[in-house]
Design a protein around this motif. Structure first.
Motif, PDB file in Angstrom:
ATOM      1  N   ASN A   1      -2.797 -20.835 -14.626  1.00 55.12           N
ATOM      2  CA  ASN A   1      -1.894 -21.013 -13.485  1.00 55.12           C
ATOM      3  C   ASN A   1      -0.453 -20.670 -13.816  1.00 55.12           C
ATOM      4  O   ASN A   1       0.299 -20.267 -12.929  1.00 55.12           O
ATOM      5  CB  ASN A   1      -2.011 -22.439 -12.954  1.00 55.12           C
TER       6      ASN A   1
ATOM      7  N   PHE B   1      -4.328 -21.129  -6.766  1.00 58.04           N
ATOM      8  CA  PHE B   1      -4.361 -21.921  -7.991  1.00 58.04           C
ATOM      9  C   PHE B   1      -5.758 -22.456  -8.289  1.00 58.04           C
ATOM     10  O   PHE B   1      -6.609 -22.564  -7.389  1.00 58.04           O
ATOM     11  CB  PHE B   1      -3.383 -23.091  -7.886  1.00 58.04           C
TER      12      PHE B   1
ATOM     13  N   THR C   1       1.465 -17.813 -11.606  1.00 54.71           N
ATOM     14  CA  THR C   1       2.786 -18.055 -11.029  1.00 54.71           C
ATOM     15  C   THR C   1       3.778 -16.994 -11.475  1.00 54.71           C
ATOM     16  O   THR C   1       4.573 -16.485 -10.675  1.00 54.71           O
ATOM     17  CB  THR C   1       3.289 -19.454 -11.404  1.00 54.71           C
TER      18      THR C   1
ATOM     19  N   SER D   1      -4.884 -26.711   0.799  1.00 53.38           N
ATOM     20  CA  SER D   1      -5.936 -26.865  -0.214  1.00 53.38           C
ATOM     21  C   SER D   1      -7.250 -26.377   0.372  1.00 53.38           C
ATOM     22  O   SER D   1      -7.438 -26.395   1.594  1.00 53.38           O
ATOM     23  CB  SER D   1      -6.060 -28.330  -0.637  1.00 53.38           C
TER      24      SER D   1
ATOM     25  N   ALA E   1      -4.225 -24.697  -3.102  1.00 58.18           N
ATOM     26  CA  ALA E   1      -4.649 -25.504  -4.234  1.00 58.18           C
ATOM     27  C   ALA E   1      -6.174 -25.581  -4.256  1.00 58.18           C
ATOM     28  O   ALA E   1      -6.835 -25.276  -3.261  1.00 58.18           O
ATOM     29  CB  ALA E   1      -4.045 -26.903  -4.145  1.00 58.18           C
TER      30      ALA E   1
ATOM     31  N   ILE F   1       1.385 -28.010  -9.685  1.00 55.97           N
ATOM     32  CA  ILE F   1       1.405 -27.211  -8.451  1.00 55.97           C
ATOM     33  C   ILE F   1       2.760 -27.330  -7.772  1.00 55.97           C
ATOM     34  O   ILE F   1       3.336 -26.340  -7.311  1.00 55.97           O
ATOM     35  CB  ILE F   1       0.300 -27.672  -7.493  1.00 55.97           C
TER      36      ILE F   1
END
Length: 477
Positions: A192, A218, A196, A299, A45, A273
């Protein structure tokens, strides 16, 4: 009665049988080695705080998929980012070097060099297929750090880190015939969502014969607080207003897009997310790849206060947990991250690890999982494969070190329970050191430097020894 086989013939038969057993054994070993190389899915993230997930204490934002990932695997409580902003953090991740050593130590378009060997390059040599979707930021087109020069078989995403600031890009970069080319995106599409879907397509195209490394990077919950409406709905009331009122609107016309409900939008971005991760895990299960796939979620640094998000919002959500600081701080809230490892059948469920690790450990860990010898590569890190396997003989760091060049220059060292921070290094290489005992004071509220001069002296020596000069990022500039 004598055997109809003569002694020479029997010898030949026996030798053939032995050779056959040997060949079968070798074939089995080769097959087992192939199977034993796990697929690796690494999901990162952008600017998510350690307290933003339910499994780390979040009360306002719903993250059922990530919580289930933690419940089914290992949740680390003391894992650290490579830095407190994205470019050096990701450079540390990819090179396996801390910021006192690695080439990229601050934000900006500073590419990886030709001599920087990174994770996908190592894994390709081990027979892996590699794919990256999302934010790169480690080399634009024509530089040595461009994705096609760094071991990626597939890529779609942002090369320039500023392009990744915006959630509805009009174009993205992709690899076509081994070259980076820019392509238009569908009108009003969200980056995003595209990343994905690319990841899902990649998973569906894989077979059990060839291991793969998927890096899904992301751009949420970064500062443009713009998110698909379906993710906003859980955080709006019947009248379409934020359930977290009062909200202070962020106006249009600034660098980041406008947002009337920054708190609701941030929650929605974290929720998005969670949804994306759930889709990826479901795809692995449907393909029958989950038992031989390590999924890692983390992250790149702590939560932000940009684009309409305020310090009071951080406090409201407790995005930094009990820790002090946010993005751009070397206090715990800027660098201690959520870190979840999921590998059903290999990593025990509901495990909580207090192993102290950092982004520079990921390269040697993945390399060892691929069958490589981490002792033979240039890294600041330590493989934590044994921790994942639940083995007691896990190596540990003597200390961890960070340096950062914004805000006057900063250094930090973590050694045992002690955390040392030096600020305003550019003004004074010998600026005072703050010292905290994280065992007693995880929030870094009480500076005890005056009480432990010997510890301060030790930390000062570690800072000096860990720092190497770098012309791009100099404390003397």
């Amino acid at each position: 009665m004598k055997s109809i086989l003569s002694i020479p013939v029997r010898l030949i038969v026996l030798m053939t049988l032995i050779a056959g057993v040997s060949c079968n054994t070798n074939s089995k070993e080769t097959a087992d080695q192939s199977v034993s190389k796990p697929n690796i899915v690494f999901i990162i993230a952008d600017d998510m705080g350690i307290g933003d997930l339910g499994s780390y204490g979040q009360k306002h934002i719903k993250t059922p998929n990530l919580d289930q990932l933690a419940q089914g695997g290992m949740r680390f409580t003391q894992f650290y980012a490579g830095s407190t902003v994205c470019a050096p953090s990701r450079a540390s991740l990819m090179t396996g070097q801390h910021t006192g050593v690695t080439h990229i130590r601050g934000n900006g378009e500073f590419p990886l060099r030709g001599q920087d060997t990174i994770i996908p390059q190592l894994l390709k040599k081990q027979g892996y297929r590699t794919a990256m979707y999302g934010k790169w930021g480690l080399g634009v087109q024509g530089t040595p750090g461009s994705p096609e020069k760094k071991g990626w078989d597939e890529f779609t995403g942002h090369l320039h880190h500023v392009d990744a600031h915006f959630q509805r890009p009009d174009s993205l970069w992709t690899l076509t015939e081994g070259k980076s080319v820019k392509i238009a995106t569908p009108e009003d599409s969200y980056g995003n969502n595209i990343f994905t879907q690319k990841a899902l397509n990649f998973i569906n195209d894989q077979s059990e014969e060839t291991p793969f490394f998927l890096y899904l990077s992301f751009t949420v919950p970064h500062a443009e607080l713009v998110v698909p409406e379906k993710y906003m709905k859980p955080y709006l009331d019947e009248d379409g207003n934020s359930i977290f009122a009062p909200e202070k609107a962020w106006p249009d016309g600034r660098h980041y897009g406008g947002q009337p409900f920054p708190k609701a939008a941030y929650a929605a971005m974290v929720g998005s997310i969670d949804d994306y991760v759930g889709e990826v895990v479901d795809a692995l299960k449907k393909k029958g790849l989950d038992k031989n796939t390590l999924v890692v979620f983390t992250s790149d640094n702590g939560t932000h206060i940009e684009g309409g998000r305020q310090r009071s919002d951080v406090d409201f959500f407790k995005s930094s947990g009990v820790y002090k600081g946010v993005k751009r701080d070397l206090y715990e809230g800027g660098i201690r991250e959520p870190f979840i490892a999921y590998w059903p059948g290999t990593i025990k469920a509901s495990e909580v690890s207090d192993h102290v690790g950092a982004f520079w450990d990921i390269l040697p860990t993945f390399y060892e999982l691929s069958g490589g010898n981490p002792e033979g590569i240039n890294t600041s890190g330590i493989s934590f494969v044994n921790e994942l396997y639940g083995k007691p003989e896990q190596k540990k760091h003597d200390h961890l070190y960070w340096e950062f060049y914004e805000g006057g220059g900063k250094q930090a060292v973590l050694k045992d329970e002690w955390k040392a921070i030096r600020l305003k290094v550019k003004k004074d290489r010998n600026a005072p050191i703050e010292l905290y005992n994280l065992a007693n004071d995880p929030s870094e509220e009480k500076n005890v430097a005056d009480d432990y001069p010997d510890v301060v002296k030790m930390m000062d020596s570690i800072m000096t020894a860990s720092h190497t000069e770098n012309p791009l990022f100099s404390f003397d500039k």
